[in-house]
Design a protein around this motif. Structure first.
Motif, PDB file in Angstrom:
ATOM      1  N   VAL A  18       0.868  -1.176   0.000  1.00 23.68           N
ATOM      2  CA  VAL A  18       0.000   0.000   0.000  1.00 23.68           C
ATOM      3  C   VAL A  18       0.901   1.220   0.000  1.00 23.68           C
ATOM      4  CG1 VAL A  18      -1.749   1.258   1.291  1.00 23.68           C
ATOM      5  CG2 VAL A  18      -1.786  -1.230   1.254  1.00 23.68           C
ATOM      6  N   SER A  19       0.720   2.095  -0.957  1.00 20.49           N
ATOM      7  CA  SER A  19       1.554   3.289  -1.033  1.00 20.49           C
ATOM      8  C   SER A  19       1.131   4.294   0.034  1.00 20.49           C
ATOM      9  CB  SER A  19       1.442   3.914  -2.420  1.00 20.49           C
ATOM     10  OG  SER A  19       0.113   4.309  -2.648  1.00 20.49           O
ATOM     11  N   MET A  20       1.933   5.345   0.181  1.00 19.23           N
ATOM     12  CA  MET A  20       1.607   6.379   1.148  1.00 19.23           C
ATOM     13  C   MET A  20       0.229   6.934   0.824  1.00 19.23           C
ATOM     14  SD  MET A  20       3.970   6.582   3.321  1.00 19.23           S
ATOM     15  CE  MET A  20       4.127   8.146   4.136  1.00 19.23           C
ATOM     16  N   ASP A  21      -0.591   7.012   1.806  1.00 22.73           N
ATOM     17  CA  ASP A  21      -1.933   7.525   1.630  1.00 22.73           C
ATOM     18  C   ASP A  21      -2.408   8.001   2.993  1.00 22.73           C
ATOM     19  OD1 ASP A  21      -4.237   8.225   0.376  1.00 22.73           O
ATOM     20  OD2 ASP A  21      -4.768   6.203  -0.270  1.00 22.73           O
ATOM     21  N   THR A  22      -3.508   8.695   3.006  1.00 22.52           N
ATOM     22  CA  THR A  22      -4.063   9.171   4.262  1.00 22.52           C
ATOM     23  C   THR A  22      -5.175   8.232   4.691  1.00 22.52           C
ATOM     24  OG1 THR A  22      -3.558  11.423   3.643  1.00 22.52           O
ATOM     25  CG2 THR A  22      -5.140  11.134   5.394  1.00 22.52           C
ATOM     26  N   TYR A  23      -5.044   7.704   5.881  1.00 19.75           N
ATOM     27  CA  TYR A  23      -6.047   6.808   6.428  1.00 19.75           C
ATOM     28  C   TYR A  23      -6.600   7.432   7.703  1.00 19.75           C
ATOM     29  CZ  TYR A  23      -4.209   3.238   3.358  1.00 19.75           C
ATOM     30  OH  TYR A  23      -3.817   2.545   2.255  1.00 19.75           O
ATOM     31  N   PRO A  24      -7.911   7.492   7.840  1.00 22.33           N
ATOM     32  CA  PRO A  24      -8.459   7.993   9.102  1.00 22.33           C
ATOM     33  C   PRO A  24      -8.286   6.947  10.195  1.00 22.33           C
ATOM     34  CG  PRO A  24     -10.227   7.395   7.598  1.00 22.33           C
ATOM     35  CD  PRO A  24      -8.931   7.189   6.866  1.00 22.33           C
ATOM     36  N   ILE A  25      -7.756   7.372  11.305  1.00 21.47           N
ATOM     37  CA  ILE A  25      -7.618   6.517  12.476  1.00 21.47           C
ATOM     38  C   ILE A  25      -8.739   6.942  13.407  1.00 21.47           C
ATOM     39  CG2 ILE A  25      -6.157   5.872  14.399  1.00 21.47           C
ATOM     40  CD1 ILE A  25      -4.358   5.350  12.235  1.00 21.47           C
ATOM     41  N   ARG A  26      -9.611   6.019  13.693  1.00 20.68           N
ATOM     42  CA  ARG A  26     -10.772   6.337  14.493  1.00 20.68           C
ATOM     43  C   ARG A  26     -10.737   5.569  15.799  1.00 20.68           C
ATOM     44  NH1 ARG A  26     -17.112   5.137  13.514  1.00 20.68           N
ATOM     45  NH2 ARG A  26     -16.573   3.385  14.764  1.00 20.68           N
TER      46      ARG A  26
END
Length: 171
Positions: A18-26
């Motif tokens: 998985v390349s760099m990306d923005t993931y929401p951490i909830r």
């Protein structure tokens, strides 16, 4: 305790990179429906360290630890997938937060998720001139992270180091 946070993380999931990306951490409140996940999480993240320290690793010991301050337990989620546990509570008489547990599934470790959650707790505490306390098993690599974040060892028992972050120490 915290709102949804966004972090940039790099993860390796199964066979796909998985390349760099923005993931929401909830963070969401843990429920009884999470118990099997929490038992498996504890086994995957803590068994080795608990065995090394001579502590119990049976299901009852795991369940007792999970149930300790269960009302304060929050499930860490990324893209609606449970990836960890974050549990902290405020001790008004001591003017401090106590970080009870932070556990992240092995495949999500080393992506600064735990660091981000602890940093958020430290920021919240510092803004209110509160300290943050925790204990860490002797021999656990997590101790190095805590020290880098500004925690100091205050005392120790046979199994654990008791650590404290005090906002005055960071000024």
């Amino acid at each position: 305790m915290f709102d949804t946070m966004l972090f940039i993380i790099k993860m390796k999931m199964k066979q796909d990179e998985v390349s760099m990306d923005t993931y929401p951490i909830r963070l969401r409140k843990a429920t009884w429906a999470d118990m099997d996940f929490l038992l498996e999480l504890r086994d995957q993240t803590m068994r080795h360290h608990l065995q090394k320290a001579g502590a119990l690793t049976d299901k009852d010991a795991y369940k007792n630890r999970i149930l300790y301050h269960f009302d304060d337990a929050q499930i860490v989620e990324i893209a609606d997938k449970r990836v960890g546990l974050f549990k902290a509570f405020y001790q008004a008489d001591l003017n401090q937060w106590y970080l009870v547990q932070i556990q992240i599934l092995p495949e999500y470790q080393n992506h600064k998720i735990g660091r981000a959650l602890i940093t958020e707790l430290i920021t919240k505490a510092t803004d209110n001139n509160e300290s943050v306390a925790l204990s860490v098993l002797k021999g656990s690599p997590a101790r190095r992270l805590y020290e880098r974040l500004g925690f100091q060892c205050m005392s120790e028992s046979e199994l654990e180091f008791n650590m404290l972050f005090h906002p005055v120490d960071r000024e």
